[in-house]
Structure formats: C-alpha cells, structure tokens
Design an enzyme around this catalytic site. Structure first.
Site, PDB file in Angstrom:
ATOM      1  N   ASP A 223       2.756 -19.227   2.844  1.00 32.70           N
ATOM      2  CA  ASP A 223       2.273 -20.296   1.990  1.00 32.70           C
ATOM      3  C   ASP A 223       1.836 -21.505   2.810  1.00 32.70           C
ATOM      4  O   ASP A 223       0.854 -22.173   2.475  1.00 32.70           O
ATOM      5  CB  ASP A 223       3.316 -20.686   0.944  1.00 32.70           C
ATOM      6  CG  ASP A 223       4.710 -20.837   1.529  1.00 32.70           C
ATOM      7  OD1 ASP A 223       5.085 -20.025   2.371  1.00 32.70           O
ATOM      8  OD2 ASP A 223       5.427 -21.764   1.123  1.00 32.70           O
TER       9      ASP A 223
ATOM     10  N   LYS B 182       6.371 -13.897   5.345  1.00 30.92           N
ATOM     11  CA  LYS B 182       7.253 -14.584   4.401  1.00 30.92           C
ATOM     12  C   LYS B 182       8.706 -14.263   4.768  1.00 30.92           C
ATOM     13  O   LYS B 182       9.551 -13.983   3.923  1.00 30.92           O
ATOM     14  CB  LYS B 182       6.931 -14.146   2.972  1.00 30.92           C
ATOM     15  CG  LYS B 182       7.534 -15.051   1.885  1.00 30.92           C
ATOM     16  CD  LYS B 182       7.014 -16.460   1.894  1.00 30.92           C
ATOM     17  CE  LYS B 182       7.639 -17.275   0.769  1.00 30.92           C
ATOM     18  NZ  LYS B 182       7.334 -18.718   0.881  1.00 30.92           N
TER      19      LYS B 182
ATOM     20  N   ASP C  69      -4.325  -9.641   2.181  1.00 30.21           N
ATOM     21  CA  ASP C  69      -5.252  -9.625   1.055  1.00 30.21           C
ATOM     22  C   ASP C  69      -5.559 -11.048   0.603  1.00 30.21           C
ATOM     23  O   ASP C  69      -6.720 -11.440   0.421  1.00 30.21           O
ATOM     24  CB  ASP C  69      -4.635  -8.819  -0.089  1.00 30.21           C
ATOM     25  CG  ASP C  69      -5.665  -8.334  -1.091  1.00 30.21           C
ATOM     26  OD1 ASP C  69      -6.879  -8.511  -0.836  1.00 30.21           O
ATOM     27  OD2 ASP C  69      -5.265  -7.783  -2.124  1.00 30.21           O
TER      28      ASP C  69
ATOM     29  N   TYR D 206       0.823  -1.206   0.000  1.00 29.89           N
ATOM     30  CA  TYR D 206       0.000   0.000   0.000  1.00 29.89           C
ATOM     31  C   TYR D 206       0.860   1.260   0.000  1.00 29.89           C
ATOM     32  O   TYR D 206       0.381   2.342  -0.333  1.00 29.89           O
ATOM     33  CB  TYR D 206      -0.942   0.006   1.199  1.00 29.89           C
ATOM     34  CG  TYR D 206      -2.293  -0.611   0.917  1.00 29.89           C
ATOM     35  CD1 TYR D 206      -2.526  -1.348  -0.234  1.00 29.89           C
ATOM     36  CD2 TYR D 206      -3.343  -0.455   1.815  1.00 29.89           C
ATOM     37  CE1 TYR D 206      -3.757  -1.920  -0.484  1.00 29.89           C
ATOM     38  CE2 TYR D 206      -4.583  -1.030   1.579  1.00 29.89           C
ATOM     39  CZ  TYR D 206      -4.786  -1.756   0.434  1.00 29.89           C
ATOM     40  OH  TYR D 206      -6.013  -2.318   0.200  1.00 29.89           O
TER      41      TYR D 206
END
Length: 391
Positions: free
Chosen positions: A254, A219, A278, A149
């Site tokens: 993931d 991540k 998201d 963002y």
C-alpha cells in the site's frame, strides 16, 4: 532450422527466418493483431533488408477455437508455443461457466511462464493524469504461477468450507474466524522456490539492463509467512547470488502504491507476488496513458519460453469499428523482437511511435486526450507507423 534453440548457457540461438506462433484473439484482437503483424514485418524488412523475417504461424485459442474445435485452448496451440519457444497473442475472452477460469492463466501455468514482465514508460505526446509522467520508468516482475493464480477457494456454506473450518478450529486451534458459518475461504501457496526464481530473474535483468536496483513489494507486515516469506527469500537471493551487484530494498504494497505516484523516479525494477503485481501494473500503466499502451510478456528464462501478449481485454463494444488501439500488442511485439536480439527492428517501431505521438496522431482513445489530437483508425494508425519506419 526455423525454431529458436536454447543453448547450455541460457542464451538463444535465433534463426534468420524464425517461426513465431500467434493467436489473433477475440473481439478487437481481429483488428489489433493484424496491425501488429503489419508493423513488425515492415520494421524487420527495413532493418534487415530481407535477410531476416518472422514466419508467422497462426494458432487457435478463445472463442474461435471453441466454435471450430469445441475447446477453448487446443493442445496443439500450447504445444506450438512450447516447441517454438516464443509466441504472441491478442486478447482472449474468458469462458462463461465451468472449466477454465482464464485462458491467460491456463497458458501461463501450463507453460510454467513464471515471470509476468511488464515494462512501463511514457511516450511524449500521450496525455497523462500525473504532472511528470516522464519520471515513470519501471519494469515489473510479477510472479505468475503461485499466490492467487494457484489459489484454492471454497464458497460460503459449502460442505468443504465447513470441513475446513472444523479442521482449522479443532486440529489447529484457530479461533479468530468471526463468522464461521457464513465464511468463504481461500488459501494461497507461496514457495521458496517460486519466490526465489522470480527474484533471481528480476536481479539478473536489473544487472544486465537497468540500474541494478530491485525493490521487493509485499504485504509481509500482515501475511508474515507468505508475503513475508517472499520478502525474506528475495533478500537471500540478493545476498547469496548477487552480493555487491544488486541494491535491494523492499516496500509494503500500500505504501508503494502511494510512493509510485509521489516519487516514481525512486524505483526501477519491481519484484512482487501475483496479486500485488496485478494492482501495480495497471496503476503504473494509468500514469503513462492507460492499459491500451501497456505491453506484457510471460517468460520462463530457464526453459527459454516466452509468450508476449496484449494486456487489455477484448473490448466487444468497439470490436469491428476500426477504433481499437494496437499499442499494447505492438509494444509487446517490440519486447518479442528484443527477446530475439533483433533490437534494430524493435527500435524502429518505438521511434515510429514516438514520432507519431509527438505529431499528436493516435487512435481515438489517446487522441481524444491530446490538446490537438488527430484520431486515426486502427488500420490508419498502423499505416502511419509503417510510413514512419521507412522514412
């Protein structure tokens, strides 16, 4: 007084007649937002017998604002949300061409609404692609002001991209860009302050309203200083500010997407950065019936500002056909009522939805997937909920 006051301890003083700015929205916003207001007004009347009410204040944004005022996001609209401390909006179109990339992002960043709050739960009767949707009961805290963002990008072949590569290569010794002449580049900022205030909000929520379990999703195994920094700063908040109150763990993004399908009951409150949030929000929404039944809020707890919203798009293909599902903005309005402390009215709406879905009644998108679904138009669905509220 008709506006919310933020007290020194962070609690809200809410008047009996409270001003709530709203934006109808574009496309199906013209159908779902009036349906939401009708149901909310009925619930507030039923719960409080006229002693409390919402004074709706319409504001402009999106296509209508551009058509009437020549701007997609008028300053008066942003000011109204800031002054009243609360608001709700329907879906807004994304302007084509230059200028604002997203009205939603502009509002979140302009008001510093750093938490995107997305609760996910299943309603009995709603069709789901998973065997046990009842096990899905999570609340996502998605960081709203950093990561992508606040991302900075340069297109492939641009002078800026070439200058950036030259700096990276010559000044910082970066040599792992495989195709430098045709590469586009992006930089995402992730700060200690931004990460900590997001995780702090998630921890407070977990202690006050949930099980006290917070999972950091990141991540950090690859992006060790941005996503990895988020993880490390999150653990610092838990240790320094919530030691003994919060049970914190973390999961690679993931792996979380897999685990949330296989073992959803292992998770409760999720704290994550913007892009991960998201993906996670929409994936979890799919497990309980789709984005059409997913609510959302954007909140700054310290400033006492909260903007609730439909989480779906404008759906121009069905706009004006009385087919739109108002559940997303309705459940966001439930969150608004809970934010005000008007829990009795909020409960009336959720109970009405539970009874209606259990009776296999819903708008066409949900009813078509029910074994004996009866499709209702947007207006008829809102009327049915109102009947359930007063029953």
């Amino acid at each position: 007084m008709s506006k919310i006051q933020v007290m020194s301890d962070g609690t809200l003083q809410v008047p009996a007649h409270v001003e709530v700015p709203f934006v109808t929205g574009d496309g199906i916003g013209h159908e779902v937002t009036p349906a939401m207001r009708k149901v909310v007004d009925q619930a507030v009347q039923q719960a409080y017998g006229g002693e409390r009410r919402i004074v709706w204040q319409e504001q402009l944004a999106g296509q209508r604002a551009f058509d009437e005022l020549g701007t997609w996001l008028p300053e008066d609209t942003v000011k109204a949300f800031a002054d009243c401390g609360v608001g709700i909006k329907g879906p807004l179109t994304t302007p084509v061409g230059g200028g604002i990339r997203s009205l939603n992002v502009a509002l979140r960043q302009g008001l510093d609404l750093y938490v995107c709050l997305r609760p996910v739960r299943w309603f009995k009767g709603v069709a789901s692609p998973v065997l046990h949707p009842e096990k899905v009961d999570m609340v996502i805290f998605r960081e709203n002001t950093e990561d992508i963002y606040a991302g900075i990008e340069w297109p492939s072949g641009s002078p800026e991209a070439q200058r950036l590569f030259a700096f990276l290569h010559e000044e910082l010794g970066v040599g792992k860009v495989r195709f430098p002449q045709t590469s586009a580049y992006g930089i995402k900022p992730v700060s200690s302050e931004g990460s900590k205030r997001l995780v702090r909000a998630a921890c407070r929520y977990a202690v006050a309203q949930r099980s006290g379990h917070v999972t950091l999703v990141h991540k950090g195994n690859i992006m060790k200083f941005t996503e990895g920094g988020f993880k490390n700063w999150g653990y610092e908040v838990a240790k320094e500010e919530f030691d003994g109150q919060v049970r914190m763990d973390d999961c690679i993004a993931d792996a979380f997407l897999q685990n949330a399908l296989l073992y959803p009951d292992r998770y409760d409150v999720i704290a994550t950065l913007n892009l991960n949030g998201d993906y996670i929000s929409d994936m979890l929404a799919a497990q309980v019936g789709g984005i059409g039944i997913a609510p959302g809020a954007n909140i700054n707890y310290e400033a006492g500002r909260a903007l609730f919203e439909a989480t779906h798009g404008t759906a121009p293909d069905i706009a004006g056909h009385d087919k739109a599902n108002p559940c997303s903005i309705l459940l966001s309005a439930v969150m608004l009522l809970e934010h005000l402390g008007w829990n009795e009215a909020a409960t009336l709406i959720t109970q009405a939805m539970e009874h209606t879905f259990a009776a296999q009644k819903a708008t066409a998108d949900l009813a078509s997937l029910m074994p004996h679904g009866k499709a209702l138009g947007t207006k008829a669905f809102a009327d049915t909920l109102c009947e359930e509220i007063v029953r």
